[in-house]
Write a protein that holds these residues in place. Structure first.
Motif, mmCIF file in Angstrom:
data_model
loop_
_atom_site.group_PDB
_atom_site.id
_atom_site.type_symbol
_atom_site.label_atom_id
_atom_site.label_comp_id
_atom_site.label_asym_id
_atom_site.label_seq_id
_atom_site.Cartn_x
_atom_site.Cartn_y
_atom_site.Cartn_z
ATOM 1 N N ALA A 60 0.885 -1.159 0.000
ATOM 2 C CA ALA A 60 0.000 0.000 0.000
ATOM 3 C C ALA A 60 0.931 1.219 0.000
ATOM 4 O O ALA A 60 1.856 1.292 0.809
ATOM 5 N N PHE A 61 0.708 2.149 -0.915
ATOM 6 C CA PHE A 61 1.659 3.240 -1.090
ATOM 7 C C PHE A 61 1.377 4.398 -0.134
ATOM 8 O O PHE A 61 1.253 5.555 -0.536
ATOM 9 N N GLY A 62 1.293 4.067 1.161
ATOM 10 C CA GLY A 62 1.169 5.097 2.182
ATOM 11 C C GLY A 62 2.540 5.602 2.582
ATOM 12 O O GLY A 62 3.576 4.999 2.263
ATOM 13 N N LEU A 63 2.576 6.701 3.327
ATOM 14 C CA LEU A 63 3.838 7.327 3.702
ATOM 15 C C LEU A 63 4.712 6.384 4.513
ATOM 16 O O LEU A 63 5.921 6.265 4.268
ATOM 17 N N VAL A 64 4.110 5.689 5.494
ATOM 18 C CA VAL A 64 4.887 4.792 6.355
ATOM 19 C C VAL A 64 5.466 3.638 5.544
ATOM 20 O O VAL A 64 6.642 3.281 5.684
ATOM 21 N N SER A 65 4.633 3.040 4.683
ATOM 22 C CA SER A 65 5.091 1.913 3.873
ATOM 23 C C SER A 65 6.226 2.323 2.941
ATOM 24 O O SER A 65 7.246 1.624 2.835
ATOM 25 N N VAL A 66 6.068 3.459 2.276
ATOM 26 C CA VAL A 66 7.103 3.930 1.353
ATOM 27 C C VAL A 66 8.398 4.202 2.118
ATOM 28 O O VAL A 66 9.484 3.765 1.708
ATOM 29 N N ALA A 67 8.300 4.913 3.255
ATOM 30 C CA ALA A 67 9.498 5.268 4.025
ATOM 31 C C ALA A 67 10.202 4.032 4.569
ATOM 32 O O ALA A 67 11.428 3.914 4.499
ATOM 33 N N ALA A 68 9.428 3.093 5.110
ATOM 34 C CA ALA A 68 10.025 1.892 5.718
ATOM 35 C C ALA A 68 10.763 1.061 4.687
ATOM 36 O O ALA A 68 11.865 0.554 4.951
ATOM 37 N N ASN A 69 10.178 0.917 3.503
ATOM 38 C CA ASN A 69 10.815 0.082 2.484
ATOM 39 C C ASN A 69 11.987 0.782 1.811
ATOM 40 O O ASN A 69 13.009 0.156 1.545
ATOM 41 N N LEU A 70 11.850 2.074 1.561
ATOM 42 C CA LEU A 70 12.974 2.805 0.987
ATOM 43 C C LEU A 70 14.154 2.864 1.954
ATOM 44 O O LEU A 70 15.316 2.926 1.521
ATOM 45 N N ALA A 71 13.868 2.829 3.261
ATOM 46 C CA ALA A 71 14.947 2.841 4.251
ATOM 47 C C ALA A 71 15.852 1.626 4.104
ATOM 48 O O ALA A 71 17.035 1.680 4.451
ATOM 49 N N GLY A 72 15.306 0.527 3.568
ATOM 50 C CA GLY A 72 16.131 -0.657 3.355
ATOM 51 C C GLY A 72 17.277 -0.407 2.395
ATOM 52 O O GLY A 72 18.349 -0.997 2.520
ATOM 53 N N ILE A 73 17.062 0.488 1.414
ATOM 54 C CA ILE A 73 18.119 0.831 0.462
ATOM 55 C C ILE A 73 19.258 1.574 1.154
ATOM 56 O O ILE A 73 20.421 1.450 0.780
ATOM 57 N N LEU A 74 18.921 2.361 2.188
ATOM 58 C CA LEU A 74 19.891 3.250 2.829
ATOM 59 C C LEU A 74 20.538 2.684 4.076
ATOM 60 O O LEU A 74 21.534 3.234 4.555
ATOM 61 N N VAL A 75 20.000 1.596 4.627
ATOM 62 C CA VAL A 75 20.443 1.161 5.940
ATOM 63 C C VAL A 75 21.914 0.745 5.964
ATOM 64 O O VAL A 75 22.664 1.131 6.880
ATOM 65 N N LEU A 76 22.377 -0.004 4.990
ATOM 66 C CA LEU A 76 23.773 -0.452 5.013
ATOM 67 C C LEU A 76 24.755 0.694 4.782
ATOM 68 O O LEU A 76 25.756 0.804 5.507
ATOM 69 N N PRO A 77 24.518 1.592 3.790
ATOM 70 C CA PRO A 77 25.413 2.751 3.678
ATOM 71 C C PRO A 77 25.425 3.602 4.945
ATOM 72 O O PRO A 77 26.486 4.115 5.345
ATOM 73 N N ALA A 78 24.266 3.752 5.607
ATOM 74 C CA ALA A 78 24.212 4.550 6.844
ATOM 75 C C ALA A 78 25.040 3.911 7.948
ATOM 76 O O ALA A 78 25.801 4.598 8.652
ATOM 77 N N VAL A 79 24.910 2.598 8.099
ATOM 78 C CA VAL A 79 25.700 1.888 9.126
ATOM 79 C C VAL A 79 27.184 2.030 8.825
ATOM 80 O O VAL A 79 28.007 2.237 9.730
ATOM 81 N N LEU A 80 27.545 1.923 7.567
ATOM 82 C CA LEU A 80 28.952 2.049 7.175
ATOM 83 C C LEU A 80 29.508 3.420 7.542
ATOM 84 O O LEU A 80 30.610 3.535 8.105
#
Length: 570
Positions: free
Chosen positions: A306-326
């Protein structure tokens, strides 16, 4: 008594660790080291020992790569030239095929030998993991714990138990050797030429086994970033310059594979936002699988959002999580966390960036799993250092090691059972997936045992999603049960779908051309048995236009025309 600020400073110094050249010489006694290497190798072998009794998977790639593949029948000059000059099954991975040539030379088509090589390669990779980890972190205990966990990690089951995924085992062996020799080459002010050349060579061999390790130079940059030799700041010009040969070789082989690979046709791959959400969702799933808590699957259903704000943010965060941890790890000088995140990121990057046919797969975690093992081992070692007495320290570390080790080994042994054959595998998958391919594959396994009614039911269920395989399978069921008009209806539906996705034969990829040739050949057989001889001849001619090397179509066409049989060729 030290102040809080002094204690914080001391903790930071310990977490940062000394530079590679400043680390103390190895103090672990040689007999203990030998025992550790043996234990790691044995653990990797033992958890996968049951696979030695498994056969080939009759309904998933093993027939294509091994059983029915004429180009792996021994280490002949002809086979080697073909492997290195021609793509096979929509991939250019010649060393993958060479490994099967070795197996065939030793074992023929006895699946035991093929499983044996996969199990032994997994053991060798566990030893290489120990060597690389010790070299990177200068701590034999941490290296032993990480390699031991890596040896039994449940994400390895698919790569070890499924003969067709030998490519992940081979490419991981070469990428570990690449890192080992690169680190040796970069360990001083001047780059060691011999070790550097060896690292480039092993990287090339890895790409010729599986091109998905192409982003490894990114990890080598991370390694330079955390380990600048004899200096506080990294010389970015030199660091980037010595990655250029890796990048050039990688780009060439990626280009070659891109030209022959089948591209993702899922709807999400056509729209940037859903694509990024699906890939971000996959990253979160991969990170969960690395913990060993969820069970693996042979097929993962693509998620629906469902393309709600929470769903979009949570899933897009997966793209950024490893670079952020690094980045956080580099700023805080947390070496193990930084290198672990960099390792997982570099090896998962192709699965994240490229629109692969498969949404996600356990095999993509075979190499990346070492990164999480570094973190677990470092945590266990850090907890042990907090203990004052040596017996207490040893007890705490043994207990903390036993927990993930037992979980990983249990998950591996349990999941291995699902891979014991085609029917057990697809029974396991069908309980966890709605994907039509699972039903097609189980139907194929049942057809091999002449269980026509069950196969027909599954093919019909799968045909609810438009696909060629379901109708082709139904045609085969009806042909084998002498229901020829129904077989004709289904094979013509399969041809209709095939032509719908390609306006002309020349517009299709080589893989689709081979599939199309097989459908046309089957159509010809169905027409022939119903005495529709002219239609049969036209179908076999179409099969040969799609694939001029289709021997059965050529033989039947000669028979239909009354021509003499030709001598069979490879």
């Amino acid at each position: 008594m030290s102040t809080r600020q002094q204690r914080r400073f001391q903790r930071r110094r310990r977490s940062a660790g000394p530079a590679p050249e400043a680390r103390p010489a190895e103090s672990t006694p040689l007999p203990l080291q030998a025992g550790a290497f043996l234990a790691v190798f044995a653990a990797a072998i033992l958890v996968n020992l049951p696979t030695l009794h498994y056969g080939f998977l009759t309904s998933w790639d093993d027939p294509t790569y091994v059983v029915d593949n004429p180009w792996i029948r021994g280490l002949s000059r002809e086979n080697l030239v073909h492997a290195f000059t021609k793509p096979y099954f929509a991939n250019y991975l010649p060393l993958h095929l060479v490994s099967y040539m070795v197996d065939y030379s030793l074992w023929g088509l006895n699946p035991f030998g093929y499983h044996l090589q996969s199990v032994l390669l997994n053991g060798v990779n566990a030893i290489l993991a120990l060597l690389v980890t010790r070299l990177l972190f200068g701590n034999f205990l941490l290296a032993f714990l990480a390699a031991l966990l890596f040896a039994v990690h449940p994400s390895h089951v698919e790569a070890v138990a499924w003969i067709s995924i030998r490519k992940d085992l081979l490419s991981t062996a070469f990428l570990l050797l690449t890192v080992l020799f690169y680190h040796r080459a970069a360990g001083s002010r001047s780059l060691g030429r011999g070790a550097y050349a060896a690292s480039i060579g092993f990287f090339t061999l890895g790409l010729l086994s599986k091109v998905s390790i192409v982003a490894l130079p990114l990890f080598l940059l991370v390694l330079d970033w955390f380990h600048p030799a004899r200096q506080r700041r990294i010389d970015w010009k030199a660091a980037i310059a010595n990655k250029i040969p890796f990048a050039l070789i990688g780009l060439v082989l990626v280009r070659v594979n891109t030209l022959v690979q089948v591209k993702a046709k899922a709807s999400y791959a056509q729209d940037p936002l859903p694509y990024l959400m699906v890939k971000g969702h996959a990253v979160w799933n991969y990170l969960a699988l690395l913990t060993g808590l969820p069970s693996g699957r042979p097929v993962y259903d693509t998620p629906e959002f469902a393309f709600g704000l929470v769903s979009v943010a949570a899933n897009l965060a997966g793209i950024l999580v490893l670079p952020a941890v690094l980045l956080i790890a580099r700023r805080r000088r947390w070496e193990v966390l930084g290198l672990g995140a960099g390792w997982v990121l570099a090896l998962l990057l192709p699965a994240i960036l490229f629109p692969l046919v498969t949404y996600m797969a356990d095999r993509y975690l075979y190499g990346p799993s070492l990164g999480i093992c570094w973190l677990l081992a470092a945590g266990i070692a850090a907890a042990g250092r907090r203990m004052e007495s040596i017996p207490t320290r040893a007890g705490v570390m043994a207990l903390l090691t036993a927990l993930p080790l037992t979980l990983f080994a249990y998950r591996t042994i349990e999941y291995n059972r699902a891979w014991s054959g085609s029917e057990p595998l697809w029974r396991y998958a069908i309980a966890r997936s709605k994907d039509y391919r699972v039903r097609n594959n189980l139907a194929q396994a049942l057809m091999n045992e002449k269980r026509w009614a069950e196969a027909e039911r599954l093919y019909k269920e799968a045909s609810a999603v438009e696909n060629i395989v379901s109708h082709q399978g139904l045609a085969a069921v009806y042909y084998d049960t002498h229901r020829y008009p129904e077989a004709q209806r289904e094979i013509e539906r399969a041809l209709e779908i095939a032509h719908k996705h390609g306006a002309a034969y020349t517009d299709l990829t080589d893989a689709t051309m081979e599939d199309l040739a097989e459908i046309e050949y089957t159509a010809g057989a169905i027409y022939w048995v119903q005495s529709q001889n002219q239609k049969a001849i036209e179908a076999w001619e179409a099969a040969l236009r799609a694939n001029p090397h289709h021997e059965r179509a050529a033989q039947w066409l000669r028979t239909a025309r009354g021509e003499p049989a030709a001598a069979t060729t490879k």
